[in-house]
Scaffold this motif. Structure first.
Motif, PDB file in Angstrom:
ATOM      1  N   GLY A  37      42.275  37.593  19.872  1.00 39.85           N
ATOM      2  CA  GLY A  37      42.113  38.017  21.266  1.00 39.85           C
ATOM      3  C   GLY A  37      43.009  37.196  22.182  1.00 39.85           C
ATOM      4  O   GLY A  37      43.608  36.197  21.782  1.00 39.85           O
ATOM      5  N   LEU A  38      43.109  37.612  23.387  1.00 36.26           N
ATOM      6  CA  LEU A  38      43.922  36.944  24.386  1.00 36.26           C
ATOM      7  C   LEU A  38      43.067  35.895  25.085  1.00 36.26           C
ATOM      8  O   LEU A  38      41.955  36.191  25.526  1.00 36.26           O
ATOM      9  CB  LEU A  38      44.427  37.983  25.393  1.00 36.26           C
ATOM     10  N   SER A  39      43.570  34.681  25.202  1.00 36.27           N
ATOM     11  CA  SER A  39      42.810  33.627  25.877  1.00 36.27           C
ATOM     12  C   SER A  39      42.746  33.921  27.376  1.00 36.27           C
ATOM     13  O   SER A  39      43.592  34.625  27.925  1.00 36.27           O
ATOM     14  CB  SER A  39      43.466  32.260  25.649  1.00 36.27           C
ATOM     15  N   SER A  40      41.762  33.346  28.050  1.00 35.40           N
ATOM     16  CA  SER A  40      41.627  33.582  29.486  1.00 35.40           C
ATOM     17  C   SER A  40      42.813  33.000  30.247  1.00 35.40           C
ATOM     18  O   SER A  40      43.239  33.550  31.264  1.00 35.40           O
ATOM     19  CB  SER A  40      40.316  33.005  30.010  1.00 35.40           C
ATOM     20  N   THR A  41      43.392  31.905  29.760  1.00 41.81           N
ATOM     21  CA  THR A  41      44.569  31.313  30.398  1.00 41.81           C
ATOM     22  C   THR A  41      45.764  32.254  30.293  1.00 41.81           C
ATOM     23  O   THR A  41      46.479  32.473  31.282  1.00 41.81           O
ATOM     24  CB  THR A  41      44.905  29.960  29.754  1.00 41.81           C
ATOM     25  N   SER A  42      45.977  32.806  29.103  1.00 38.64           N
ATOM     26  CA  SER A  42      47.090  33.755  28.917  1.00 38.64           C
ATOM     27  C   SER A  42      46.881  35.006  29.748  1.00 38.64           C
ATOM     28  O   SER A  42      47.816  35.510  30.384  1.00 38.64           O
ATOM     29  CB  SER A  42      47.232  34.139  27.450  1.00 38.64           C
ATOM     30  N   PHE A  43      45.645  35.501  29.763  1.00 39.71           N
ATOM     31  CA  PHE A  43      45.346  36.696  30.545  1.00 39.71           C
ATOM     32  C   PHE A  43      45.616  36.445  32.023  1.00 39.71           C
ATOM     33  O   PHE A  43      46.237  37.271  32.702  1.00 39.71           O
ATOM     34  CB  PHE A  43      43.896  37.139  30.345  1.00 39.71           C
ATOM     35  N   SER A  44      45.176  35.309  32.544  1.00 33.67           N
ATOM     36  CA  SER A  44      45.379  34.976  33.962  1.00 33.67           C
ATOM     37  C   SER A  44      46.863  34.864  34.300  1.00 33.67           C
ATOM     38  O   SER A  44      47.294  35.299  35.373  1.00 33.67           O
ATOM     39  CB  SER A  44      44.673  33.670  34.314  1.00 33.67           C
TER      40      SER A  44
ATOM     41  N   GLN B 239      48.700  37.312  36.905  1.00 33.66           N
ATOM     42  CA  GLN B 239      49.428  36.774  38.050  1.00 33.66           C
ATOM     43  C   GLN B 239      50.843  37.348  38.113  1.00 33.66           C
ATOM     44  O   GLN B 239      51.321  37.760  39.169  1.00 33.66           O
ATOM     45  CB  GLN B 239      49.474  35.243  37.968  1.00 33.66           C
ATOM     46  N   GLU B 240      51.520  37.385  36.973  1.00 31.59           N
ATOM     47  CA  GLU B 240      52.892  37.901  36.914  1.00 31.59           C
ATOM     48  C   GLU B 240      52.948  39.376  37.289  1.00 31.59           C
ATOM     49  O   GLU B 240      53.803  39.800  38.078  1.00 31.59           O
ATOM     50  CB  GLU B 240      53.472  37.692  35.517  1.00 31.59           C
ATOM     51  N   VAL B 241      52.034  40.158  36.745  1.00 33.21           N
ATOM     52  CA  VAL B 241      51.992  41.590  37.057  1.00 33.21           C
ATOM     53  C   VAL B 241      51.653  41.789  38.536  1.00 33.21           C
ATOM     54  O   VAL B 241      52.241  42.637  39.211  1.00 33.21           O
ATOM     55  CB  VAL B 241      50.979  42.326  36.153  1.00 33.21           C
ATOM     56  N   GLY B 242      50.730  40.990  39.062  1.00 28.12           N
ATOM     57  CA  GLY B 242      50.358  41.088  40.471  1.00 28.12           C
ATOM     58  C   GLY B 242      51.530  40.807  41.397  1.00 28.12           C
ATOM     59  O   GLY B 242      51.719  41.498  42.405  1.00 28.12           O
ATOM     60  N   GLU B 243      52.329  39.804  41.070  1.00 30.32           N
ATOM     61  CA  GLU B 243      53.506  39.482  41.887  1.00 30.32           C
ATOM     62  C   GLU B 243      54.539  40.602  41.833  1.00 30.32           C
ATOM     63  O   GLU B 243      55.137  40.956  42.846  1.00 30.32           O
ATOM     64  CB  GLU B 243      54.110  38.157  41.433  1.00 30.32           C
ATOM     65  N   TRP B 244      54.752  41.151  40.632  1.00 27.06           N
ATOM     66  CA  TRP B 244      55.687  42.271  40.487  1.00 27.06           C
ATOM     67  C   TRP B 244      55.199  43.474  41.294  1.00 27.06           C
ATOM     68  O   TRP B 244      55.980  44.114  42.005  1.00 27.06           O
ATOM     69  CB  TRP B 244      55.825  42.646  39.009  1.00 27.06           C
ATOM     70  N   TRP B 245      53.914  43.783  41.183  1.00 31.49           N
ATOM     71  CA  TRP B 245      53.327  44.935  41.862  1.00 31.49           C
ATOM     72  C   TRP B 245      53.451  44.767  43.379  1.00 31.49           C
ATOM     73  O   TRP B 245      53.828  45.699  44.086  1.00 31.49           O
ATOM     74  CB  TRP B 245      51.874  45.065  41.430  1.00 31.49           C
TER      75      TRP B 245
END
Length: 90
Positions: free
Chosen positions: A5-12, A16-22
């Motif tokens: 699974g994806l860790s919460s740190t990696s997910f965050s 964040q990166e997708v949010g900035e791009w969006w």
């Protein structure tokens, strides 16, 4: 599939990166659509106190409750539609 699974740190970090791009994409889109609406207003002589006047249609909302649960969302949704071009920003 036996994949970790994806860790919460990696997910965050990804979130964040997708949010900035969006955000950057939305801001660019809003400026382009606004400039086009402004140009049309100026061509048609639509001004209010010397400022080009445009008409937009807006709507928005957010999740207040879900089925059998009390819930207040931290974010919401909104849309702005330019009357002259029918272009929209989300």
């Amino acid at each position: 599939m036996n994949s970790p699974g994806l860790s919460s740190t990696s997910f965050s970090a990804i979130e964040q990166e997708v949010g900035e791009w969006w955000l950057a994409a939305l801001q660019e889109n809003m400026l382009q659509v606004g400039a086009e609406e402004r140009r049309i207003a100026m061509e048609n002589g639509f001004f209010h106190q010397g400022i080009p006047a445009i008409t937009v249609i807006t709507d928005g909302g957010w999740s207040k409750r879900t089925h059998k649960h009390s819930y207040n969302a931290l974010g919401g949704v909104a849309i702005i539609i330019g009357q002259a071009t029918k272009n929209f920003c989300i």
